[in-house]
Design an enzyme around this catalytic site. Structure first.
Site, PDB file in Angstrom:
ATOM      1  N   ASP A 140       2.160   5.559  -0.617  1.00 49.10           N
ATOM      2  CA  ASP A 140       1.038   6.800   0.412  1.00 49.10           C
ATOM      3  C   ASP A 140       1.045   7.490  -0.814  1.00 49.10           C
ATOM      4  O   ASP A 140       1.078   7.388  -1.894  1.00 49.10           O
ATOM      5  CB  ASP A 140       2.420   7.397   1.039  1.00 49.10           C
ATOM      6  CG  ASP A 140       2.733   6.555   2.614  1.00 49.10           C
ATOM      7  OD1 ASP A 140       1.995   5.871   2.935  1.00 49.10           O
ATOM      8  OD2 ASP A 140       4.122   7.062   3.513  1.00 49.10           O
TER       9      ASP A 140
ATOM     10  N   ARG B  20       0.763  -1.087  -0.067  1.00 53.63           N
ATOM     11  CA  ARG B  20      -0.091   0.134   0.057  1.00 53.63           C
ATOM     12  C   ARG B  20       1.008   1.699  -0.004  1.00 53.63           C
ATOM     13  O   ARG B  20       1.714   1.273   1.678  1.00 53.63           O
ATOM     14  CB  ARG B  20      -0.748   0.104   1.147  1.00 53.63           C
ATOM     15  CG  ARG B  20      -2.288  -1.313   0.908  1.00 53.63           C
ATOM     16  CD  ARG B  20      -3.062  -1.343   2.604  1.00 53.63           C
ATOM     17  NE  ARG B  20      -2.224  -1.819   3.664  1.00 53.63           N
ATOM     18  CZ  ARG B  20      -2.529  -1.503   4.336  1.00 53.63           C
ATOM     19  NH1 ARG B  20      -3.229  -1.265   5.091  1.00 53.63           N
ATOM     20  NH2 ARG B  20      -1.675  -2.271   6.045  1.00 53.63           N
TER      21      ARG B  20
ATOM     22  N   TYR C  83      12.200  -0.829  -4.439  1.00 55.32           N
ATOM     23  CA  TYR C  83      11.630   0.338  -4.850  1.00 55.32           C
ATOM     24  C   TYR C  83      12.898   1.103  -5.683  1.00 55.32           C
ATOM     25  O   TYR C  83      14.274   0.798  -5.195  1.00 55.32           O
ATOM     26  CB  TYR C  83      10.934   0.948  -3.443  1.00 55.32           C
ATOM     27  CG  TYR C  83       9.754   1.050  -3.204  1.00 55.32           C
ATOM     28  CD1 TYR C  83       8.774   1.879  -3.216  1.00 55.32           C
ATOM     29  CD2 TYR C  83       9.428  -0.068  -2.042  1.00 55.32           C
ATOM     30  CE1 TYR C  83       6.910   1.587  -2.759  1.00 55.32           C
ATOM     31  CE2 TYR C  83       8.354  -0.688  -1.922  1.00 55.32           C
ATOM     32  CZ  TYR C  83       7.460   0.415  -1.598  1.00 55.32           C
ATOM     33  OH  TYR C  83       6.193   0.190  -1.776  1.00 55.32           O
TER      34      TYR C  83
ATOM     35  N   ARG D 294      11.962   6.100   3.103  1.00 56.84           N
ATOM     36  CA  ARG D 294      11.451   7.555   2.672  1.00 56.84           C
ATOM     37  C   ARG D 294      12.691   8.135   3.563  1.00 56.84           C
ATOM     38  O   ARG D 294      13.104   9.602   3.644  1.00 56.84           O
ATOM     39  CB  ARG D 294      10.659   8.476   2.977  1.00 56.84           C
ATOM     40  CG  ARG D 294       9.781   8.580   1.258  1.00 56.84           C
ATOM     41  CD  ARG D 294       8.543   9.255   1.048  1.00 56.84           C
ATOM     42  NE  ARG D 294       7.565   8.705   1.420  1.00 56.84           N
ATOM     43  CZ  ARG D 294       6.688   9.336   1.652  1.00 56.84           C
ATOM     44  NH1 ARG D 294       6.862  11.374   2.034  1.00 56.84           N
ATOM     45  NH2 ARG D 294       5.667   9.631   2.716  1.00 56.84           N
TER      46      ARG D 294
END
Length: 282
Positions: A57, A55, A118, A206
């Site tokens: 952001d 999921r 990622y 992040r």
């Protein structure tokens, strides 16, 4: 034919105009767009419910996202071959489904996944980001030392409690196995981080990038991110970088005959040492 068929969807989206993956009242989300499109195209009395590998952001992109949906067998038999093209005509242009297939037994987009990969992209060019890439590349207005960032990354790889780099959620573990974390500078000067783990907790990618940028621009030494990790608490100097530089690139799954065992392992809440869970976040 069974009463229910589990269907795997391989998809991509530009996260700029979305409030993340998960459906939220009054907000535009990727999940809602796809579920609404499926309901219309398949003429279902109720909207189907998607399960996703990770999921993301608000503002985060994906081009290797995976989801599954359970459909009545007769609906799949009638629409399966034409579903991909029909969805292409119904979905908005910032979300695309590239593959629709019947999933193998025990497949679960979330719990069967063994890793998520990622990429985070940053430019330190003094003039800023390329206008054609600015929606996917963060501008960092300090020169960045690639070697120092990779040295810092090396101290974060492995199985750890990443509480210092995660937004804590009640009842959720922050133990993760970070399998790969490295930076390269592309020919166009953009620095690209590859971040691969069995799963991610909220804000983890992040936050890690924010810490390594602080090393790259000389504000902290290369050993600092590992010290923050070992301390196990949020450090005010670790900034959660903006979401637009982040893209979910790929999700990995085991062989079909290992899916059931993986599902069980993923549902076990971890303690150190251990293995296991996660839907992923960023």
């Amino acid at each position: 034919m069974s009463d229910v068929v589990r269907v795997r969807l391989d998809l991509a989206y530009n996260g700029r105009e979305f409030s993340g993956w998960a459906r939220q009242r009054g907000r535009r989300t990727v999940q809602e767009e796809i579920e609404d499109a499926l309901g219309v195209v398949l003429r279902l009395p109720e909207k189907p419910e998607l399960t996703v590998a990770g999921r993301t952001d608000a503002g985060v992109h994906a081009r290797g996202q995976v989801a599954h949906v359970d459909l009545p067998g007769d609906v799949w038999a009638e629409h399966g071959e034409r579903l991909l093209r029909r969805l292409a005509g119904r979905l908005p242009m910032d979300v695309r489904i590239f593959r629709v297939s019947e999933a193998p037994a025990h497949f679960d987009a979330r719990f069967s996944a063994i890793w998520r990969r990622y990429a985070y992209r940053v430019t330190d060019h003094p003039g800023g980001a390329d206008p054609l890439q600015r929606g996917h590349v963060l501008w960092h207005n300090w020169p960045l030392d690639l070697d120092a960032m990779n040295e810092a990354a090396g101290g974060l790889v492995g199985e750890h409690d990443f509480a210092a780099y995660c937004k804590k959620r009640e009842g959720a573990t922050t133990i993760r196995t970070l399998q790969r974390l490295e930076w390269v500078r592309r020919e166009d000067g953009v620095l690209e981080a590859t971040v691969k783990a069995d799963a991610f907790c909220h804000n983890m990618v992040r936050s890690l990038v924010g810490a390594m940028l602080f090393v790259g621009d000389g504000h902290r030494p290369p050993e600092w991110p590992a010290k923050v990790l070992a301390a196990g608490v949020r450090d005010s100097a670790v900034h959660v970088v903006r979401p637009h530089g982040l893209t979910l690139e790929e999700v990995g799954y085991p062989a079909d005959d290992e899916l059931a065992a993986r599902n069980l392992a993923s549902r076990n809440k971890r303690t150190l040492p251990g293995s296991g869970d996660g839907s992923g976040c960023c």
